[in-house]
Enzyme design. Structure first.
Site, PDB file in Angstrom:
ATOM      1  N   ASP A 363       0.835  -1.193   0.000  1.00 44.95           N
ATOM      2  CA  ASP A 363       0.000   0.000   0.000  1.00 44.95           C
ATOM      3  C   ASP A 363       0.876   1.252   0.000  1.00 44.95           C
ATOM      4  O   ASP A 363       1.844   1.344   0.764  1.00 44.95           O
ATOM      5  CB  ASP A 363      -0.903  -0.020   1.242  1.00 44.95           C
ATOM      6  CG  ASP A 363      -1.794   1.194   1.349  1.00 44.95           C
ATOM      7  OD1 ASP A 363      -2.688   1.345   0.504  1.00 44.95           O
ATOM      8  OD2 ASP A 363      -1.597   1.997   2.292  1.00 44.95           O
ATOM      9  N   GLU A 399       1.571  -0.344  -5.049  1.00 43.49           N
ATOM     10  CA  GLU A 399       0.699   0.784  -5.364  1.00 43.49           C
ATOM     11  C   GLU A 399       1.659   1.966  -5.510  1.00 43.49           C
ATOM     12  O   GLU A 399       2.132   2.515  -4.512  1.00 43.49           O
ATOM     13  CB  GLU A 399      -0.302   1.021  -4.239  1.00 43.49           C
ATOM     14  CG  GLU A 399      -1.303   2.120  -4.568  1.00 43.49           C
ATOM     15  CD  GLU A 399      -2.295   2.357  -3.444  1.00 43.49           C
ATOM     16  OE1 GLU A 399      -3.462   2.654  -3.740  1.00 43.49           O
ATOM     17  OE2 GLU A 399      -1.897   2.264  -2.259  1.00 43.49           O
TER      18      GLU A 399
END
Length: 698
Positions: A363, A399
């Site tokens: 993330d 990401e």
């Protein structure tokens, strides 16, 4: 000479033995600085405790019996002249000296250094969780408020489990690794089976065990990897349904387990991984190494803050709020610090070595590029991950951006061999499918594999599979909502509809929402979702599907339900029957892609693909909304494919630009799956907003 060499070797080995014996003697008395956390020493029937804190001046280890959390049964004051090695505090405790203790915590005082006090959060009365705890328990009186206030939180603090030594029967488990047939399925552990209509045993709904019961469904659908939204332990009292507010990076979340006994979360997670592997499914974890649940200056002090705030977080010279925030949640981990890098590496190794996971999705991975002052620079963490043997065959997905505006999609991302969530694919295909002008050329580039982002020239040599192609994820509309709402409807989140993405590139097909939807609008919505799925499965790269999209699950227009632990986010399995034709269509498309290895390749299509207009060579003018392509399957001993795409709002005539007899196998203008649709004429009239796929028969 040989005799002398033999004596030298014997002497060397004897000296090593003496050295090791002396070191073990020291460690037996003082404890060892490694490994961090708690570890069992079988030869000594003892536990070693080790905690990193550069700035602490005093540390107490507190040991607790089960169900006795107000007072520790044993308190050990760590003497820095005996129980400290450089920055690490440590001690060793005989099993016989535990007095029945099963859990532990720390009290930490400081600081030692000259830095301003507002850079630290030391509180000698606060009970703190070890960052390396392998399982976390929350006493009945657990209180977030007690962690937000100064002073003691005795009986109200999360604690770590002491015993981590338990045999688990992996049954000769092996890692799973897919190639051309890799299809990732993003799911929330709880949301996947929590709904009573999931068909999962009541006591296992919303758990790791619930996923095991759904393995036959996953196999039927045809996906080959599950990507689990964060499973690391988080604060159970925080409105944090998604899990992107980690409290700890080792312990599995207790809320996701049906086994509530001590060690149950670890056992149940391992069992889930083992059974998914038996079914040929990879297990990928979504990990959040960019921030923690402790928030900013007003947030709770659970662990990192109280142990060594200035080491673990990016800080600034600002007394009122010294935390730099590139995560959007109040704090940012200081990932350029060696201690934080070691924490990350130890966590990754643990989940691969001990828990047998196959990959990680990071993330806001661009936070790794943030230096101590928040500026952008190189990060050794990428080199450390690349050099780690345990991670050499692990799938790494980024990401490639953060919440502070850093955007590194493609070759700008420092992890050059990593896979990346391709937000460009998502946005360009969304805008093309809703018939927005100027996006045909971009759609072609995304379908080809996004070589503008992942160039395959001799110097760069990127692979198209590094592009994670997706149209929806947990963050945003579901696929059905993407074609049903022009605006987000997030009022239930409690932020007056101010949260969530403003630019979804969605189109409601002429009717906002799901109330009294005209039949023609509903038909168009279903066609649009079929268009999306078809383009996703025909594109070179690695496709990712959001769980529930295969039968058009809806969140009723909420594009940011991070705090909605209810039927908004729990998959509605009734849709499986209501949208059975769509489910069959998706299942057929997945099988089609897996069967045609010429689609998903290690390399770009290059000379094997030819792009056409409707009836001739392609010309990418601004108003173009239709195109076709031919893909040769010769190198793979497969049939050739011809694809026609029409995103005009009117039907369009197409002509085959490649010779041969063609059989129509997929047509999104037809609601049912169409793999046996029959032979095609030379001239095709393709309905408005539809895609047709043909196989060559000779």
């Amino acid at each position: 000479m040989q005799l002398i060499a033999t004596h030298s070797l014997l002497l060397r080995n004897a000296l090593i033995t003496i050295f090791v014996s002396v070191m073990n003697l020291w460690y037996s008395k003082e404890g060892a600085p490694h490994p961090l956390g708690v570890s069992f020493i079988p030869d000594e029937e003892a536990y070693n405790f080790a905690l990193y804190s550069k700035n602490a001046s005093a540390i107490d280890l507190l040991l607790y019996r089960e169900n006795e959390y107000d007072e520790p049964v044993v308190t050990i004051h760590l003497d820095p002249l005996k129980n400290k090695s450089q920055r690490i505090w440590h001690c060793r405790v005989k099993k016989s000296e535990l007095q029945g203790a099963a859990f532990y915590g720390y009290r930490v005082d400081g600081p030692l250094g000259p830095e301003p006090g507002y850079l630290h959060q030391f509180d000698p009365e606060k009970i703190l969780l070890d960052p390396y705890a392998k399982e976390v328990i929350f006493p009945p009186a657990f209180s977030r408020e007690a962690a937000e206030e100064s002073g003691s939180n005795a009986g109200k603090a999360p604690l770590g489990m002491i015993s981590t030594e338990e045999y688990f029967d992996w049954q000769d488990d092996k890692p799973v690794r897919h190639a051309h047939d890799l299809i990732i399925y993003e799911m929330h552990v709880k949301g996947f089976t929590k709904n009573p209509n999931s068909g999962v045993s009541k006591e296992k709904q919303g758990t790791f065990a619930g996923i095991i019961e759904k393995i036959p469904y996953l196999k039927e659908l045809g996906i080959t990897a599950v990507e689990l939204m964060p499973v690391h332990q988080f604060d159970p009292t925080e409105k944090n349904y998604w899990g992107y507010m980690p409290l700890n990076f080792f312990a599995p979340n207790h809320a996701y387990t049906s086994d509530t006994t001590t060690g149950g979360a670890i056992r149940e997670f391992k069992t889930m991984v083992r059974e998914l592997h038996k079914a040929g499914l990879e297990v990928i974890l979504d990990v959040v190494f960019n921030h923690t649940s402790e928030g900013d200056i007003a947030g709770p002090v659970y662990s990192f803050k109280g142990i060594d705030n200035a080491t673990y977080y990016l800080m600034q010279d600002h007394a009122e709020n010294p935390y730099l925030n590139y995560s959007g949640t109040g704090n940012t981990l200081r990932t350029d610090h060696p201690a934080v890098q070691q924490l990350i590496m130890d966590s990754l190794r643990y989940w691969v070595k001990e828990m047998h996971v196959d990959g990680f999705r990071f993330d806001l991975a661009s936070v790794f590029s943030r230096k101590t002052d928040g500026t952008i620079g190189s990060s050794p963490i990428f080199d450390q991950i690349a050099a780690e043997p345990y991670l050499s065959n692990v799938r790494l997905i980024a990401e490639p951006w953060d919440a502070g505006g850093l955007y590194q999609l493609g070759r700008a991302f420092p992890g050059i061999s990593w896979y990346q969530w391709n937000g460009g694919f998502r946005d360009d295909i969304r805008r093309f499918v809703r018939s927005e002008a100027g996006f045909a050329a971009k759609a072609v580039q995304r379908i080809y594999g996004s070589d503008d982002l992942f160039p395959d020239d001799p110097f760069n040599a990127y692979h198209p599979y590094q592009s994670i192609n997706y149209l929806t994820s947990h963050d945003g509309f579901t696929l059905y909502d993407q074609v049903s709402y022009n605006r987000k409807h997030n009022f239930a989140n409690g932020q007056n509809n101010q949260d969530g993405h403003e630019y979804n590139y969605s189109w409601n097909c002429g009717w906002e929402g799901d109330g009294n939807v005209p039949c023609d609008v509903l038909r168009l919505r279903k066609r649009q979702t079929r268009n999306f799925f078809t383009l996703l499965m025909l594109s070179n790269g690695t496709p990712m599907v959001l769980s529930g999209d295969e039968f058009l699950n809806t969140q009723r227009g909420n594009n940011n339900p991070y705090n909605q632990d209810n039927e908004t986010t729990w998959i509605d399995w009734h849709r499986r029957e209501e949208m059975s034709l769509h489910f069959d269509f998706v299942k057929t498309l997945i099988a089609f892609r897996k069967r045609h290895t010429a689609i998903a390749r290690s390399r770009f299509w290059r000379e094997d693909v030819k792009w056409y207009g409707c009836s001739g060579n392609i010309s990418f003018d601004h108003e173009l909304r239709c195109f076709a392509w031919f893909l040769s399957g010769k190198k793979f001993n497969e049939t050739d494919l011809y694809v026609m795409v029409n995103m005009n709002w009117e039907s369009q005539k197409f002509k085959f630009m490649e010779q041969g007899s063609w059989k129509r196998v997929i047509d999104t203008s037809i609601e049912a799956a169409t793999e046996s649709a029959g032979m095609a004429e030379d001239l095709i009239i393709l309905d408005a907003r539809s895609v047709a796929v043909f196989e060559k028969t000779n």
